[in-house]
Design an enzyme around this catalytic site. Structure first.
Site, PDB file in Angstrom:
ATOM      1  N   PHE A 166      -7.579-133.335  27.411  1.00 39.08           N
ATOM      2  CA  PHE A 166      -7.899-131.940  27.725  1.00 39.08           C
ATOM      3  C   PHE A 166      -9.049-131.505  26.826  1.00 39.08           C
ATOM      4  CE2 PHE A 166      -5.383-128.353  29.842  1.00 39.08           C
ATOM      5  CZ  PHE A 166      -5.164-129.066  31.005  1.00 39.08           C
ATOM      6  N   HIS A 190     -12.356-119.073  32.072  1.00 44.12           N
ATOM      7  CA  HIS A 190     -12.181-120.481  32.433  1.00 44.12           C
ATOM      8  C   HIS A 190     -13.429-120.934  33.164  1.00 44.12           C
ATOM      9  CE1 HIS A 190     -10.504-124.228  33.839  1.00 44.12           C
ATOM     10  NE2 HIS A 190      -9.438-124.006  33.089  1.00 44.12           N
ATOM     11  N   LEU A 212      -7.708-120.835  39.932  1.00 45.32           N
ATOM     12  CA  LEU A 212      -7.984-121.837  38.900  1.00 45.32           C
ATOM     13  C   LEU A 212      -8.118-123.246  39.476  1.00 45.32           C
ATOM     14  CD1 LEU A 212      -8.132-122.368  35.806  1.00 45.32           C
ATOM     15  CD2 LEU A 212      -5.733-122.975  35.960  1.00 45.32           C
ATOM     16  N   GLU A 260      -8.313-127.584  34.194  1.00 45.10           N
ATOM     17  CA  GLU A 260      -9.080-128.449  33.282  1.00 45.10           C
ATOM     18  C   GLU A 260      -8.639-129.911  33.450  1.00 45.10           C
ATOM     19  OE1 GLU A 260     -10.028-126.585  29.576  1.00 45.10           O
ATOM     20  OE2 GLU A 260      -9.109-128.256  28.528  1.00 45.10           O
ATOM     21  N   ARG A 294     -13.355-124.631  26.440  1.00 42.01           N
ATOM     22  CA  ARG A 294     -13.663-123.763  27.580  1.00 42.01           C
ATOM     23  C   ARG A 294     -14.811-122.794  27.334  1.00 42.01           C
ATOM     24  NH1 ARG A 294      -7.404-122.754  29.399  1.00 42.01           N
ATOM     25  NH2 ARG A 294      -7.201-124.885  30.148  1.00 42.01           N
ATOM     26  N   HIS A 319      -9.558-115.764  32.340  1.00 47.04           N
ATOM     27  CA  HIS A 319      -8.404-116.657  32.473  1.00 47.04           C
ATOM     28  C   HIS A 319      -7.267-116.348  31.506  1.00 47.04           C
ATOM     29  CE1 HIS A 319      -6.139-120.234  33.326  1.00 47.04           C
ATOM     30  NE2 HIS A 319      -6.281-120.716  32.111  1.00 47.04           N
TER      31      HIS A 319
HETATM   32  C1  LIG Z   1      -3.646-120.054  36.809  1.00 47.60           C
HETATM   33  C2  LIG Z   1      -3.222-120.315  35.394  1.00 47.60           C
HETATM   34  C3  LIG Z   1      -3.019-121.609  34.955  1.00 47.60           C
HETATM   35  C4  LIG Z   1      -2.634-121.848  33.632  1.00 47.60           C
HETATM   36  N1  LIG Z   1      -2.450-123.140  33.215  1.00 47.60           N
HETATM   37  C5  LIG Z   1      -2.042-123.387  31.957  1.00 47.60           C
HETATM   38  C6  LIG Z   1      -1.776-124.709  31.519  1.00 47.60           C
HETATM   39  O1  LIG Z   1      -1.884-125.671  32.269  1.00 47.60           O
HETATM   40  N2  LIG Z   1      -1.391-124.887  30.244  1.00 47.60           N
HETATM   41  C7  LIG Z   1      -1.226-123.863  29.370  1.00 47.60           C
HETATM   42  O2  LIG Z   1      -0.858-124.088  28.227  1.00 47.60           O
HETATM   43  N3  LIG Z   1      -1.441-122.587  29.777  1.00 47.60           N
HETATM   44  C8  LIG Z   1      -1.837-122.335  31.039  1.00 47.60           C
HETATM   45  N4  LIG Z   1      -2.050-121.037  31.443  1.00 47.60           N
HETATM   46  C9  LIG Z   1      -1.656-119.938  30.548  1.00 47.60           C
HETATM   47  C10 LIG Z   1      -0.144-119.807  30.546  1.00 47.60           C
HETATM   48  O3  LIG Z   1       0.373-120.148  31.790  1.00 47.60           O
HETATM   49  C11 LIG Z   1       0.306-118.393  30.209  1.00 47.60           C
HETATM   50  O4  LIG Z   1      -0.359-117.914  29.073  1.00 47.60           O
HETATM   51  C12 LIG Z   1       1.808-118.346  29.925  1.00 47.60           C
HETATM   52  O5  LIG Z   1       2.531-119.003  30.938  1.00 47.60           O
HETATM   53  C13 LIG Z   1       2.261-116.911  29.780  1.00 47.60           C
HETATM   54  O6  LIG Z   1       3.652-116.863  29.709  1.00 47.60           O
HETATM   55  P1  LIG Z   1       4.389-115.516  29.342  1.00 47.60           P
HETATM   56  O7  LIG Z   1       5.838-115.816  29.331  1.00 47.60           O
HETATM   57  O8  LIG Z   1       3.780-114.953  28.130  1.00 47.60           O
HETATM   58  O9  LIG Z   1       4.020-114.514  30.528  1.00 47.60           O
HETATM   59  P2  LIG Z   1       4.185-114.599  32.119  1.00 47.60           P
HETATM   60  O10 LIG Z   1       4.599-115.929  32.600  1.00 47.60           O
HETATM   61  O11 LIG Z   1       2.930-114.033  32.669  1.00 47.60           O
HETATM   62  O12 LIG Z   1       5.395-113.619  32.410  1.00 47.60           O
HETATM   63  C14 LIG Z   1       5.286-112.234  32.256  1.00 47.60           C
HETATM   64  C15 LIG Z   1       6.593-111.612  32.684  1.00 47.60           C
HETATM   65  O13 LIG Z   1       6.578-110.233  32.331  1.00 47.60           O
HETATM   66  C16 LIG Z   1       7.090-109.463  33.390  1.00 47.60           C
HETATM   67  N5  LIG Z   1       6.503-108.124  33.291  1.00 47.60           N
HETATM   68  C17 LIG Z   1       5.211-107.782  33.148  1.00 47.60           C
HETATM   69  N6  LIG Z   1       5.078-106.442  33.097  1.00 47.60           N
HETATM   70  C18 LIG Z   1       6.323-105.931  33.206  1.00 47.60           C
HETATM   71  C19 LIG Z   1       6.859-104.606  33.242  1.00 47.60           C
HETATM   72  N7  LIG Z   1       6.085-103.528  33.175  1.00 47.60           N
HETATM   73  N8  LIG Z   1       8.190-104.461  33.370  1.00 47.60           N
HETATM   74  C20 LIG Z   1       9.011-105.525  33.489  1.00 47.60           C
HETATM   75  N9  LIG Z   1       8.557-106.801  33.470  1.00 47.60           N
HETATM   76  C21 LIG Z   1       7.234-106.989  33.326  1.00 47.60           C
HETATM   77  C22 LIG Z   1       6.682-110.212  34.641  1.00 47.60           C
HETATM   78  O14 LIG Z   1       7.536-109.876  35.710  1.00 47.60           O
HETATM   79  C23 LIG Z   1       6.867-111.659  34.185  1.00 47.60           C
HETATM   80  O15 LIG Z   1       8.197-112.059  34.369  1.00 47.60           O
HETATM   81  C24 LIG Z   1      -2.447-120.774  32.750  1.00 47.60           C
HETATM   82  C25 LIG Z   1      -2.634-119.473  33.193  1.00 47.60           C
HETATM   83  C26 LIG Z   1      -3.054-119.251  34.491  1.00 47.60           C
HETATM   84  C27 LIG Z   1      -3.319-117.835  34.913  1.00 47.60           C
END
Ligand SMILES: Cc1cc2nc3c(=O)[nH]c(=O)nc-3n(C[C@H](O)[C@H](O)[C@H](O)COP(=O)(O)OP(=O)(O)OC[C@H]3O[C@@H](n4cnc5c(N)ncnc54)[C@H](O)[C@@H]3O)c2cc1C
Length: 570
Positions: free
Chosen positions: A119, A234, A244, A247, A278, A343
């Site tokens: 990566f 990204h 997306l 990568e 990136r 991203h």
């Molecule tokens: C397309 C894409 C591909 C990616 N690929 C990778 C990868 O391969 N490797 C890597 O390391 N990272 C990757 N990332 C980054 C990574 O996926 C995220 O940073 C990470 O999964 C975020 O997890 P989280 O639990 O913080 O938030 P999220 O998974 O975004 O979850 C947020 C949660 O909060 C809840 N929520 C939000 N607002 C409210 C509200 N007002 N009230 C109640 N609930 C709410 C939502 O319902 C959701 O359940 C990628 C990101 C994207 C966008």
């Protein structure tokens, strides 16, 4: 007023929220609220993988947590807190094995060990993956564990505002989207795990739900936003939709070409080429486009054709499907049109990593995952480190809450008074939105996104950033007189979009103001008027709060010490 009581509540059913819940569920009465069904969280969209120095491949044999930490700090352009990075890197192999034992279906090597791919910015192939649908696989795995442990879920409940008494969290007010009822959660431990805020931009790989609601709520409660000027673009998002293109596609050997058929990465990263971090690849692509070497002045080509059908079908099936479906291009036969897009949010809610891990300056309120800034990504996150952060720090935040295991210390009358105040202020807000005669949320949202895309993008400079700040002040004014119908509350998605916008306008302003303040170039923040890194003045985290109507910037030092500070070159 409906009131729910638990020992701890997590806002967000993505990977980070679910992992905290697993840690707490055995000893505490814990619940999760999520504005969408948890399996629709943005974590499920992660494609490329999760980093851990397992050393499973021949080329990765010499990998170690220290190398992982070094790459992360170097990639962060030295803005990451080095001791926090070390925790992340050291815990990574254990946590990936834990996920494996929970049943995560990782892709395998012929030896049977977990497969690892190269990566960007990584010295060894250390990204563990499940095809190109890693997030989906992990989210299901962790969700199943929550169900097994009896975590209580409130699906389609929306966090509106936090309730505090003095400097303690006392709960929050949520909106039950289905019934339209406001529901109070009364508790003294709350975790914000609401994901990123990419949707303040138009061109973004983020899910529509990534609107920074947790950050907005914390900001309104007076908690500083840390390092929000660092927005990751990204390099390879599909031209037209900005979905997306992982990568992992370059990790598997994909090339980038301009319209003259040059592999232009040789000009800026002759060694790492397409696998430079990136920020560097995104700038290289934007430069090609700006200087007229892009296709239609808008995109470059990501070429996978030389990888062959078998490899593409096995390792990148999702990428192929998305390219065919959304761009009419089969990557087995033709290159994919790509351009940079927002991203990831490196910045977030300022949170501790020493002592009470993940705790914010408001006692009992924690933040975790993309919402938080525990600062392991600094000025630029390496791919594969974010999924890792959610799981490693999810466990740590859970442990911190258990350790603190606070005796309830707030008096019932103070709590009830605070609840009633917040409840009333929200009702008043909804009524005012109905009565106002100003613009519709969509107009305000578009104005915000336009200025963010145009003026706070990959390349930045003072005139444009000032324009953005001015535009966003107008956006704030328009927001105050915004009109939307709020009488019918059941499934009122107009109301939900308006509530999301409420947080987005604040966080967009924070981002632009911090970007204008940081007069240097570091990681993803590139100022054409200050093109070099300035460690003397700016080797600090930014902290933005609102005092009266002004945004105020404070700073805090970066923890260095493990790795010597150098110039970055790939
Ligand atoms: C397309 C894409 C591909 C990616 N690929 C990778 C990868 O391969 N490797 C890597 O390391 N990272 C990757 N990332 C980054 C990574 O996926 C995220 O940073 C990470 O999964 C975020 O997890 P989280 O639990 O913080 O938030 P999220 O998974 O975004 O979850 C947020 C949660 O909060 C809840 N929520 C939000 N607002 C409210 C509200 N007002 N009230 C109640 N609930 C709410 C939502 O319902 C959701 O359940 C990628 C990101 C994207 C966008």
């Amino acid at each position: 007023m409906k009131v729910e009581e638990f020992d701890a509540l997590i806002v967000g059913g993505g990977l980070s929220g679910l992992r905290v819940a697993i840690e707490l569920a055995d000893t505490m009465n814990v619940a999760i609220i999520s504005k969408v069904y948890p399996l629709r969280s943005h974590s499920g969209a992660a494609q490329g993988g999760i980093n851990a120095s397992l050393g499973n491949t021949e080329a990765g044999k010499k990998d170690s947590p220290k190398s992982h930490a070094y790459d992360t700090v170097y990639g962060s352009d030295y803005l990451a807190d080095q001791d926090a990075v070390m925790v992340l890197a050291e815990e990574a192999p254990k946590i990936v094995i834990e996920l494996e034992s929970m049943g995560a279906p990782f892709s395998r090597l012929d030896s049977g060990l977990i497969a690892q791919r190269p990566f960007g910015g990584a010295g060894f192939p250390r990204t563990c993956y499940a095809g190109d649908r890693t997030g989906h696989a992990l989210l299901h795995t962790v969700y199943e564990q929550c169900i097994r442990k009896g975590v209580k879920f409130f699906d389609e409940f929306f966090l509106v505002d936090l309730i505090k008494v003095g400097n303690n969290i006392a709960g929050l007010v949520s909106l039950d989207i289905a019934s339209g009822e406001l529901v109070v959660f009364r508790l003294e431990s709350v975790v914000l795990a609401t994901g990123g805020f990419g949707r303040i931009y138009k061109r973004s790989t983020n899910a529509i739900i990534n609107t920074g609601d947790g950050l907005g709520a914390a900001f309104r409660a007076g908690i500083p936003m840390q390092d929000c000027e660092f927005v990751q673009f990204h390099p390879t998002t599909l031209y037209g939709t900005n979905i997306l293109m992982t990568e992992g596609a370059r990790g598997e050997g994909g090339y980038l070409f301009n319209k003259n058929q040059e592999r232009f990465m040789s000009k800026v990263a002759p060694k790492a080429m397409e696998l430079a971090p990136r920020d560097i690849v995104a700038r290289a692509i934007d430069t090609e486009i700006l200087e007229g070497r892009g296709f239609d002045d808008s995109y470059v080509h990501l070429d996978l054709t030389h990888l062959g059908k078998e490899k593409i079908m096995e390792r990148l099936p999702g990428i192929r499907e998305i390219s065919m479906y959304f761009a009419g291009v089969d990557p087995i036969e033709k290159p994919i049109p790509v351009q940079p897009g927002q991203h990831y949010s490196m910045g977030g809610i300022a949170s501790k990593y020493k002592g009470d891990f993940g705790e914010t300056p408001l006692e009992g309120l924690y933040s975790i995952g993309e919402t938080s800034c525990i600062s392991v990504h600094g000025a630029n996150r390496l791919g594969g480190n974010s999924l890792l952060e959610t799981i490693v720090f999810g466990r740590y935040v859970g442990r911190a809450i258990l350790k603190k295991n606070k005796q309830k210390k707030l008096t019932a009358s103070d709590v009830k008074k605070a609840e009633s105040n917040v409840f009333k202020s929200i009702e008043n807000l909804f009524s005012s939105w109905s009565e106002n005669t100003g613009k519709k949320p969509v107009e305000i949202r578009n104005a915000m996104k336009n200025t963010m895309d145009v003026n706070v993008g990959v390349y930045r400079e003072a005139t444009r950033l000032k324009q953005a700040v001015e535009d966003l002040q107008q956006v704030q004014k328009d927001f105050k007189t915004m009109h939307i119908e709020t009488h019918e509350r059941k499934f009122n998605f107009g109301l939900i979009r308006a509530l999301e916008l409420r947080s987005m306008v604040d966080i967009a302003e924070v981002t632009a103001v911090a970007a204008l303040w940081r007069k240097e170039s570091r990681g993803a923040h590139f100022r054409t008027d200050y093109p070099t890194r300035d460690d003397k003045q700016f080797m600090v985290h930014s902290l933005v709060t609102r005092k009266k109507d002004e945004l105020v910037i404070d700073t805090k030092p970066v923890t260095l010490g493990l790795f010597e500070v150098k110039e970055r070159a790939y």
